[in-house]
Design a protein around this motif. Structure first.
Motif, short mmCIF file in Angstrom:
data_model
loop_
_atom_site.label_atom_id
_atom_site.label_comp_id
_atom_site.label_asym_id
_atom_site.label_seq_id
_atom_site.Cartn_x
_atom_site.Cartn_y
_atom_site.Cartn_z
N ARG A 215 0.82 -1.21 0.00
CA ARG A 215 0.00 0.00 0.00
C ARG A 215 0.86 1.27 0.00
O ARG A 215 0.38 2.35 -0.33
N THR A 216 2.13 1.12 0.37
CA THR A 216 3.02 2.28 0.39
C THR A 216 3.66 2.54 -0.98
O THR A 216 4.32 3.55 -1.17
N GLN A 219 1.58 3.81 -7.00
CA GLN A 219 1.05 3.08 -8.14
C GLN A 219 1.31 3.80 -9.46
O GLN A 219 1.51 3.17 -10.49
N ALA A 233 -0.88 -6.90 -3.56
CA ALA A 233 -1.28 -5.50 -3.40
C ALA A 233 -2.79 -5.33 -3.42
O ALA A 233 -3.31 -4.28 -3.04
#
Length: 392
Positions: A215-216, A219, A233
């Motif tokens: 999540r870090t 994208q 992910a």
């Protein structure tokens, strides 16, 4: 035999579903055959499975089409009532018999194989039917009181192999259909997880840590460089664990410890097919005709199948991907580069740290981590040539 005469009906049941077939025999020759999926609604209203099947076969039959003898492979719950019903339809006596030996039993076994085949075809069609899958997902959302439709479901199963190796499987269903490219297997560290509940806590923790790490990731940057997000992910809307209240509690504890509050959880216990929700003292009993229940069973059974076949894997890409997934520093691009260059765990195991470092995107630091990880695996009962978990 030329003396065989009558109608031969067999029932085949699997889980919540059943099918029946009939062979129409006249003077030793099979004149016709048909198959039906048993009407579960009628069965729930008081009929047994055979009674429900008889209704499907004979309720619209002309008197002349009803034989004087019907042979079945299971004793009906109320044979007398069925005989009286058929007799009233035919206008003369009808007998229902359950053969115990001889050619009638052999013929009924053949009829049951037909019923089994019909049920397999029916269930296979349902498994890929988008409308059925959509209905199942909506039922789960309602029955489990979820905040959203569980479009991605992950199911986890723990399997003990020869009492020494403990393996967990993760299977993924998206839109109600299996997504086998995202299945994963985990070797459980039995130093910290000596039983199923601790193993479940461990595997959920490991999977969810990967979710939090991914999540870090930016994208947009991944897309710009032509890369792909890790398969970890994508968060599930629902986690299903194989087991009852203890396994559910262990999984919930893992979520709580990581501060994850947006993933729903339930367990499916094998014995009575009860659905357990976190914190509930009593299980949910979903209707036998529930599409949602059938989907949960299918997902759970797939996770179990995937777990127990782990030690039979031979040079499986899934095996290699699963091992690489254990190294948090490896994203999708780096894993793909390693897979492309080495192709198997064996080849990677033989490589030096320098050779690993020369793989695009790896470098000396990550190569050292990979090298150490593979060294540890070689000492943990995993056959590096095949990916097989070795019996001790």
């Amino acid at each position: 035999s030329d003396e065989l005469d009558g109608e031969f009906i067999s029932l085949h049941e699997e889980g919540l579903h059943a099918a029946g077939s009939i062979f129409i025999v006249r003077r030793g020759s099979i004149k016709g055959s048909r198959s039906w999926i048993v009407d579960q609604e009628r069965a729930l209203e008081g009929d047994d499975q055979i009674g429900s099947l008889f209704f499907s076969i004979y309720s619209q039959s002309a008197p002349a089409d009803i034989p004087s003898e019907v042979f079945v492979n299971h004793e009906p719950v109320d044979r007398v009532a069925l005989e009286e019903w058929l007799t009233s339809l035919r206008g003369s006596k009808v007998s229902i018999k359950v053969p115990q030996r001889g050619e009638k039993v052999e013929l009924l076994q053949t009829v049951e194989r037909n019923a089994h085949y019909a049920l397999v075809q029916y269930l296979s069609k349902r498994a890929t039917d988008a409308a059925v899958s959509g209905k199942a997902l909506l039922e789960l959302e309602e029955e489990l009181q979820l905040s959203r439709t569980p479009l991605r479901i992950e199911c986890y199963d723990i399997s003990n192999i020869s009492g020494t190796s403990v393996v967990a499987s993760m299977v993924v269903f998206e839109d109600g259909l299996a997504k086998k490219s995202e299945y994963r297997r985990f070797i459980i560290d039995t130093d910290t997880a000596q039983d199923d509940t601790r193993a479940m806590h461990q595997v959920i923790t490991r999977r969810m840590k990967r979710l939090l790490a991914d999540r870090t990731v930016n994208q947009s940057e991944v897309a710009e460089t032509g890369g792909k997000l890790s398969k970890f992910a994508y968060p599930p809307q629902l986690i299903v664990v194989d087991g009852g209240a203890p396994q559910v509690a262990a999984a919930q504890r893992a979520l709580d410890e990581l501060g994850i509050t947006d993933v729903a959880l339930c367990g499916l216990a094998k014995r009575l097919e009860e659905v357990w929700m976190p914190g509930d003292k009593d299980p949910l009993i979903l209707p036998r005709t529930s599409e949602g229940m059938y989907l949960l069973q299918r997902i759970r059974d797939e996770a179990h199948r995937f777990a127990i076949t782990f030690h039979r894997s031979r040079r499986s890409k899934v095996m290699l991907e699963s091992l690489l997934d254990e190294i948090p520093q490896l994203g999708e691009t780096r894993r793909a580069a390693l897979l492309d260059r080495f192709g198997s765990v064996t080849a990677m195991r033989k490589a030096s740290a320098e050779e690993l470092a020369s793989t695009p995107g790896i470098g000396a630091t990550i190569a050292a981590i990979i090298f150490g990880h593979l060294q540890n695996l070689s000492q943990s009962g995993v056959d590096m040539a095949t990916g097989e978990i070795l019996d001790s």
